[in-house]
Design a protein around this motif. Structure first.
Motif, PDB file in Angstrom:
ATOM      1  N   TRP A 176       0.834  -1.208   0.000  1.00  0.00           N
ATOM      2  CA  TRP A 176       0.000   0.000   0.000  1.00  0.00           C
ATOM      3  C   TRP A 176       0.866   1.255   0.000  1.00  0.00           C
ATOM      4  CZ3 TRP A 176      -0.836   4.102   3.390  1.00  0.00           C
ATOM      5  CH2 TRP A 176      -1.964   4.886   3.116  1.00  0.00           C
ATOM      6  N   LEU A 177       1.912   1.274   0.825  1.00  0.00           N
ATOM      7  CA  LEU A 177       2.792   2.432   0.892  1.00  0.00           C
ATOM      8  C   LEU A 177       3.527   2.657  -0.429  1.00  0.00           C
ATOM      9  CD1 LEU A 177       4.340   1.993   4.465  1.00  0.00           C
ATOM     10  CD2 LEU A 177       2.801   3.824   3.724  1.00  0.00           C
ATOM     11  N   ALA A 178       3.856   1.569  -1.120  1.00  0.00           N
ATOM     12  CA  ALA A 178       4.602   1.684  -2.373  1.00  0.00           C
ATOM     13  C   ALA A 178       3.720   2.150  -3.519  1.00  0.00           C
ATOM     14  CB  ALA A 178       5.246   0.343  -2.720  1.00  0.00           C
ATOM     15  N   ARG A 179       2.404   1.888  -3.441  1.00  0.00           N
ATOM     16  CA  ARG A 179       1.530   2.139  -4.580  1.00  0.00           C
ATOM     17  C   ARG A 179       0.524   3.267  -4.369  1.00  0.00           C
ATOM     18  NH1 ARG A 179       3.357  -0.147  -9.285  1.00  0.00           N
ATOM     19  NH2 ARG A 179       4.551  -1.996  -8.717  1.00  0.00           N
ATOM     20  N   THR A 180       0.232   3.585  -3.131  1.00  0.00           N
ATOM     21  CA  THR A 180      -0.844   4.541  -2.886  1.00  0.00           C
ATOM     22  C   THR A 180      -0.436   5.983  -3.173  1.00  0.00           C
ATOM     23  OG1 THR A 180      -2.494   5.251  -1.264  1.00  0.00           O
ATOM     24  CG2 THR A 180      -0.253   4.932  -0.465  1.00  0.00           C
ATOM     25  N   LYS A 181      -1.422   6.809  -3.485  1.00  0.00           N
ATOM     26  CA  LYS A 181      -1.238   8.247  -3.602  1.00  0.00           C
ATOM     27  C   LYS A 181      -2.067   8.986  -2.552  1.00  0.00           C
ATOM     28  CE  LYS A 181      -0.290   8.091  -8.574  1.00  0.00           C
ATOM     29  NZ  LYS A 181      -0.714   8.559  -9.927  1.00  0.00           N
ATOM     30  N   SER A 182      -2.513   8.236  -1.560  1.00  0.00           N
ATOM     31  CA  SER A 182      -3.343   8.797  -0.509  1.00  0.00           C
ATOM     32  C   SER A 182      -2.564   9.811   0.329  1.00  0.00           C
ATOM     33  CB  SER A 182      -3.873   7.679   0.397  1.00  0.00           C
ATOM     34  OG  SER A 182      -4.518   8.202   1.529  1.00  0.00           O
ATOM     35  N   LEU A 222      -2.799   9.989   3.358  1.00  0.00           N
ATOM     36  CA  LEU A 222      -2.455   9.316   4.614  1.00  0.00           C
ATOM     37  C   LEU A 222      -1.116   8.587   4.540  1.00  0.00           C
ATOM     38  CD1 LEU A 222      -5.914   7.766   5.572  1.00  0.00           C
ATOM     39  CD2 LEU A 222      -4.847   9.820   6.511  1.00  0.00           C
ATOM     40  N   LYS A 223      -0.521   8.525   3.356  1.00  0.00           N
ATOM     41  CA  LYS A 223       0.724   7.781   3.200  1.00  0.00           C
ATOM     42  C   LYS A 223       1.810   8.287   4.141  1.00  0.00           C
ATOM     43  CE  LYS A 223       4.276   6.541  -0.181  1.00  0.00           C
ATOM     44  NZ  LYS A 223       4.694   6.578  -1.607  1.00  0.00           N
ATOM     45  N   GLY A 224       1.940   9.604   4.240  1.00  0.00           N
ATOM     46  CA  GLY A 224       2.963  10.163   5.115  1.00  0.00           C
ATOM     47  C   GLY A 224       2.741   9.812   6.573  1.00  0.00           C
ATOM     48  N   TRP A 225       1.476   9.831   6.997  1.00  0.00           N
ATOM     49  CA  TRP A 225       1.148   9.500   8.385  1.00  0.00           C
ATOM     50  C   TRP A 225       1.429   8.027   8.674  1.00  0.00           C
ATOM     51  CZ3 TRP A 225      -0.401  12.936  12.162  1.00  0.00           C
ATOM     52  CH2 TRP A 225      -0.708  14.232  11.729  1.00  0.00           C
ATOM     53  N   VAL A 226       0.958   7.165   7.787  1.00  0.00           N
ATOM     54  CA  VAL A 226       1.154   5.728   7.989  1.00  0.00           C
ATOM     55  C   VAL A 226       2.636   5.385   7.929  1.00  0.00           C
ATOM     56  CG1 VAL A 226       0.664   3.433   7.072  1.00  0.00           C
ATOM     57  CG2 VAL A 226      -1.127   5.178   7.078  1.00  0.00           C
ATOM     58  N   GLY A 227       3.355   5.964   6.964  1.00  0.00           N
ATOM     59  CA  GLY A 227       4.787   5.713   6.868  1.00  0.00           C
ATOM     60  C   GLY A 227       5.544   6.172   8.098  1.00  0.00           C
ATOM     61  N   SER A 228       5.122   7.290   8.665  1.00  0.00           N
ATOM     62  CA  SER A 228       5.778   7.802   9.876  1.00  0.00           C
ATOM     63  C   SER A 228       5.535   6.885  11.071  1.00  0.00           C
ATOM     64  CB  SER A 228       5.274   9.217  10.187  1.00  0.00           C
ATOM     65  OG  SER A 228       5.606  10.112   9.147  1.00  0.00           O
ATOM     66  N   VAL A 229       4.311   6.374  11.181  1.00  0.00           N
ATOM     67  CA  VAL A 229       4.001   5.458  12.282  1.00  0.00           C
ATOM     68  C   VAL A 229       4.817   4.177  12.161  1.00  0.00           C
ATOM     69  CG1 VAL A 229       2.192   4.015  13.290  1.00  0.00           C
ATOM     70  CG2 VAL A 229       1.695   6.384  12.677  1.00  0.00           C
ATOM     71  N   VAL A 230       4.931   3.673  10.929  1.00  0.00           N
ATOM     72  CA  VAL A 230       5.671   2.437  10.704  1.00  0.00           C
ATOM     73  C   VAL A 230       7.145   2.605  11.045  1.00  0.00           C
ATOM     74  CG1 VAL A 230       6.484   0.850   8.906  1.00  0.00           C
ATOM     75  CG2 VAL A 230       4.075   1.500   8.992  1.00  0.00           C
ATOM     76  N   THR A 231       7.727   3.745  10.676  1.00  0.00           N
ATOM     77  CA  THR A 231       9.161   3.959  10.887  1.00  0.00           C
ATOM     78  C   THR A 231       9.488   4.604  12.230  1.00  0.00           C
ATOM     79  OG1 THR A 231       9.010   6.087   9.709  1.00  0.00           O
ATOM     80  CG2 THR A 231       9.628   4.141   8.423  1.00  0.00           C
ATOM     81  N   LEU A 232       8.492   4.919  13.023  1.00  0.00           N
ATOM     82  CA  LEU A 232       8.732   5.578  14.315  1.00  0.00           C
ATOM     83  C   LEU A 232       9.704   4.817  15.217  1.00  0.00           C
ATOM     84  CD1 LEU A 232       7.960   8.012  16.085  1.00  0.00           C
ATOM     85  CD2 LEU A 232       6.044   6.655  16.974  1.00  0.00           C
TER      86      LEU A 232
END
Length: 223
Positions: free
Chosen positions: A34-40, A42-52
């Motif tokens: 999803w992170l690799a393909r989405t243009k949402s 929310l991508k920045g928020w989700v990516g930040s949570v994952v890498t926190l």
């Protein structure tokens, strides 16, 4: 010669790392796709949570997980209501904490591997009337295999070396939550450097083997 308690710590560490890696591959693969393909947005928020966990001190992450999963926390109240008891100071709590702490080491290599796949193979699969699920499993995953291997190796190795998070969530209970890093700490605290050298040396060899395997894998990809 390793004592029975040290062997139990080694076995618990291997079991924890294997289970954590399997769960992260299962849960992290769709997140990475999803992170690799989405243009949402929310991508920045989700990516930040994952890498926190990459920038958050392990003790801080462990403390908040302890609060959430404790008897007065929302997760703790939920698990008690479901008859599961409390997760802290149990193997299940170690698994949950390890999954959160090692998530970026699995999701990021997968995300990079998925992002490197051009749209052409997926579009070709679509023209052959392959469903999105079929295209993902028959095209995307095989193409991302090097990323999957890297994610698995990094996730396993990172879990093996955990200390702060497992100390906060699992404590240091021999045979139950005492992992390899805690066993080394106990030997050093007791001035038992001989056994500490034995365990630490094993981890050093393991870490070098992991790096060697990753470098060999990258070399084959570039060849």
């Amino acid at each position: 010669m390793l004592s029975a308690q040290d062997l139990a710590a080694v076995w618990l560490t291997v079991k924890l790392a294997a289970l954590t890696t399997a769960l992260l591959l299962l849960l992290g693969t769709p997140v990475a796709w999803w992170l690799a393909r989405t243009k949402s947005r929310l991508k920045g928020w989700v990516g930040s949570v994952v890498t926190l966990p990459l920038v958050l001190p392990p003790a801080v992450l462990g403390f908040y997980l302890l609060v959430l999963m404790g008897p007065n926390g929302p997760v703790g109240r939920l698990t008690q209501a479901l008859g599961l008891g409390l997760l802290p100071f149990n193997f299940a709590g170690l698994v949950v904490a390890s999954c959160l702490y090692s998530m970026p080491f699995v999701v990021q290599p997968l995300q990079q591997a998925f992002a490197a796949i051009s749209r052409a193979p997926m579009e070709a699969a679509a023209t052959l009337r392959a469903s999105p699920w079929d295209a993902f499993f028959t095209v995307a995953l095989p193409l991302a295999r090097p990323g999957l291997l890297t994610a698995a190796v990094l996730g396993f190795a990172h879990t093996v070396g955990e200390f702060g998070v497992v100390l906060m969530i699992g404590g240091n209970i021999p045979g139950k939550t005492q992992v390899l890093s805690m066993a080394i700490y106990n030997h050093v605290e007791a001035m038992d450097y001989a056994n500490a050298h034995g365990l630490a040396g094993g981890m050093l060899v393991f870490s070098f083997a992991v790096l060697l395997a990753l470098n060999s894998l990258q070399g084959r990809r570039q060849a």
